[in-house]
Every structure is written in C-alpha cells, then in structure tokens.
Motif scaffolding. Structure first.
Motif, mmCIF file in Angstrom:
data_model
loop_
_atom_site.group_PDB
_atom_site.id
_atom_site.type_symbol
_atom_site.label_atom_id
_atom_site.label_comp_id
_atom_site.label_asym_id
_atom_site.label_seq_id
_atom_site.Cartn_x
_atom_site.Cartn_y
_atom_site.Cartn_z
ATOM 1 N N SER A 51 0.849 -1.197 0.000
ATOM 2 C CA SER A 51 0.000 0.000 0.000
ATOM 3 C C SER A 51 0.880 1.241 0.000
ATOM 4 C CB SER A 51 -0.897 0.018 1.240
ATOM 5 O OG SER A 51 -0.114 0.266 2.394
ATOM 6 N N ALA A 52 0.242 2.374 -0.234
ATOM 7 C CA ALA A 52 0.965 3.646 -0.180
ATOM 8 C C ALA A 52 1.489 3.898 1.224
ATOM 9 C CB ALA A 52 0.057 4.782 -0.623
ATOM 10 N N ARG A 53 0.753 3.471 2.232
ATOM 11 C CA ARG A 53 1.226 3.657 3.618
ATOM 12 C C ARG A 53 2.510 2.865 3.868
ATOM 13 N NH1 ARG A 53 -3.514 4.790 7.758
ATOM 14 N NH2 ARG A 53 -4.816 6.009 6.373
ATOM 15 N N ASP A 54 2.597 1.684 3.276
ATOM 16 C CA ASP A 54 3.829 0.905 3.401
ATOM 17 C C ASP A 54 4.998 1.609 2.713
ATOM 18 O OD1 ASP A 54 2.480 -1.045 4.800
ATOM 19 O OD2 ASP A 54 2.342 -2.442 3.107
ATOM 20 N N ILE A 55 4.715 2.258 1.589
ATOM 21 C CA ILE A 55 5.762 3.030 0.912
ATOM 22 C C ILE A 55 6.233 4.149 1.826
ATOM 23 C CG2 ILE A 55 6.262 4.594 -1.014
ATOM 24 C CD1 ILE A 55 4.348 2.825 -2.710
ATOM 25 N N ALA A 56 5.279 4.868 2.441
ATOM 26 C CA ALA A 56 5.639 5.946 3.364
ATOM 27 C C ALA A 56 6.473 5.402 4.522
ATOM 28 C CB ALA A 56 4.387 6.643 3.886
ATOM 29 N N TYR A 57 6.098 4.239 5.020
ATOM 30 C CA TYR A 57 6.853 3.637 6.121
ATOM 31 C C TYR A 57 8.280 3.318 5.681
ATOM 32 C CZ TYR A 57 8.317 0.408 9.748
ATOM 33 O OH TYR A 57 9.019 -0.217 10.736
ATOM 34 N N GLU A 73 -2.555 11.525 -0.406
ATOM 35 C CA GLU A 73 -3.734 11.612 0.464
ATOM 36 C C GLU A 73 -3.439 11.079 1.863
ATOM 37 O OE1 GLU A 73 -6.763 13.063 0.133
ATOM 38 O OE2 GLU A 73 -5.802 13.917 -1.636
ATOM 39 N N SER A 74 -2.717 9.974 1.928
ATOM 40 C CA SER A 74 -2.357 9.395 3.222
ATOM 41 C C SER A 74 -1.489 10.369 4.026
ATOM 42 C CB SER A 74 -1.613 8.075 3.003
ATOM 43 O OG SER A 74 -1.225 7.520 4.221
ATOM 44 N N LEU A 75 -0.524 10.972 3.372
ATOM 45 C CA LEU A 75 0.360 11.909 4.063
ATOM 46 C C LEU A 75 -0.372 13.182 4.467
ATOM 47 C CD1 LEU A 75 3.595 11.425 1.941
ATOM 48 C CD2 LEU A 75 3.130 10.568 4.253
ATOM 49 N N ARG A 76 -1.300 13.660 3.622
ATOM 50 C CA ARG A 76 -2.113 14.838 3.993
ATOM 51 C C ARG A 76 -2.854 14.569 5.298
ATOM 52 N NH1 ARG A 76 -4.299 15.484 -1.690
ATOM 53 N NH2 ARG A 76 -2.877 16.972 -2.598
ATOM 54 N N GLY A 77 -3.455 13.396 5.395
ATOM 55 C CA GLY A 77 -4.178 13.044 6.612
ATOM 56 C C GLY A 77 -3.283 13.003 7.838
ATOM 57 N N MET A 78 -2.079 12.449 7.670
ATOM 58 C CA MET A 78 -1.136 12.387 8.790
ATOM 59 C C MET A 78 -0.694 13.789 9.216
ATOM 60 S SD MET A 78 1.345 9.243 7.811
ATOM 61 C CE MET A 78 0.690 7.794 7.041
ATOM 62 N N LEU A 79 -0.400 14.636 8.235
ATOM 63 C CA LEU A 79 0.016 15.999 8.561
ATOM 64 C C LEU A 79 -1.111 16.781 9.224
ATOM 65 C CD1 LEU A 79 2.094 16.848 5.378
ATOM 66 C CD2 LEU A 79 2.968 16.504 7.700
ATOM 67 N N ALA A 80 -2.327 16.612 8.751
ATOM 68 C CA ALA A 80 -3.468 17.301 9.363
ATOM 69 C C ALA A 80 -3.641 16.860 10.813
ATOM 70 C CB ALA A 80 -4.734 17.031 8.550
ATOM 71 N N ALA A 81 -3.445 15.575 11.071
ATOM 72 C CA ALA A 81 -3.581 15.067 12.432
ATOM 73 C C ALA A 81 -2.517 15.653 13.359
ATOM 74 C CB ALA A 81 -3.508 13.540 12.424
ATOM 75 N N LEU A 82 -1.338 15.905 12.818
ATOM 76 C CA LEU A 82 -0.271 16.495 13.637
ATOM 77 C C LEU A 82 -0.587 17.930 14.032
ATOM 78 C CD1 LEU A 82 2.951 15.214 11.852
ATOM 79 C CD2 LEU A 82 2.139 14.596 14.131
ATOM 80 N N ASP A 83 -1.336 18.636 13.195
ATOM 81 C CA ASP A 83 -1.621 20.045 13.428
ATOM 82 C C ASP A 83 -2.903 20.275 14.238
ATOM 83 O OD1 ASP A 83 0.664 20.752 12.084
ATOM 84 O OD2 ASP A 83 -0.345 20.968 10.159
ATOM 85 N N ARG A 84 -3.595 19.233 14.635
ATOM 86 C CA ARG A 84 -4.841 19.386 15.410
ATOM 87 C C ARG A 84 -4.541 19.678 16.848
ATOM 88 N NH1 ARG A 84 -8.465 14.680 12.733
ATOM 89 N NH2 ARG A 84 -8.896 15.839 10.868
#
Length: 118
Positions: A76-82, A107-118
């Motif tokens: 998956s794309a998440r595995d690539i990011a990992y 899209e996966s990275l956008r979600g992770m970055l948004a979660a960091l900024d909450r």
C-alpha cells in the motif's frame, strides 16, 4: 504470536551469525504480494547507503557516483511511506512511482500531517 498453529515440528536451537541473520531478513522482505512499487533515488553514494541500511539495502543500485536507486516494494501507499521514513533525516531524495500510487500516498500523508496540526 496470536495465530500460530502448532505443527509438532521439533528443532534444536542454534546460534546464527550476523551474515545468516541478514540473509534471513533479506529473504523475508520478499514474502507477500507487493502491489505498489516505488523507487527512492537517494542523494547518498551506494556504499554509504548500504552501510546505513545493511540487509534492507537489498536491490539498491548506484545511480551515478553520488546517488543510490532503492526499490521500495509495498502492499500500500502507507507501506511506501513507512519504508521511506527509514531514510536518514535530512537526506535528499525523490520518489518515482505511478500516478495512482502517488495520489494514494499524497492523500495518506495529507491526513497524517493534518492530524499532527490538530
């Protein structure tokens, strides 16, 4: 281990050398379907890259004298990011992958970055 099935197969414990462990890890990396493929082109010479990644540098090739091309196979794309997250901090690199995987990763990275900024 939660889902181990007892096979009643006995074995004698034995010591493994570092080289044997590296070989087993390299083989284990190839298990399972790899439906997404990416290539990280890293601004590190191949020898330096291999020294940093050891057995996980499997498949890495020189891309000129100062860069290394490293395949990142994943399910998956998440595995690539990992996989890419293991590159040393501050190491310049680019990622080559198909458009669908690129958008999934974005899209996966956008979600992770948004979660960091909450």
């Amino acid at each position: 281990m939660r889902a181990a099935t007892p096979l009643r197969v006995g074995f004698a414990p034995r010591e493994l050398s570092a080289a044997q462990v590296e070989e087993l890890v390299a083989v284990a990396r190839t298990w399972g379907p790899q439906t997404r493929d990416a290539v990280a082109v890293v601004d590190l010479p191949l020898a330096e890259f291999k020294a940093a990644f050891g057995a996980w540098a499997s498949g890495a090739e020189a891309d000129g004298p100062e860069r290394t091309s490293w395949p990142v196979g994943a399910t998956s794309a998440r595995d690539i990011a990992y996989g890419l997250s293991w590159l040393p901090a501050g190491t310049l690199h680019r990622v080559e992958l198909d458009d669908a995987a690129r958008e999934e990763l974005r899209e996966s990275l956008r979600g992770m970055l948004a979660a960091l900024d909450r």
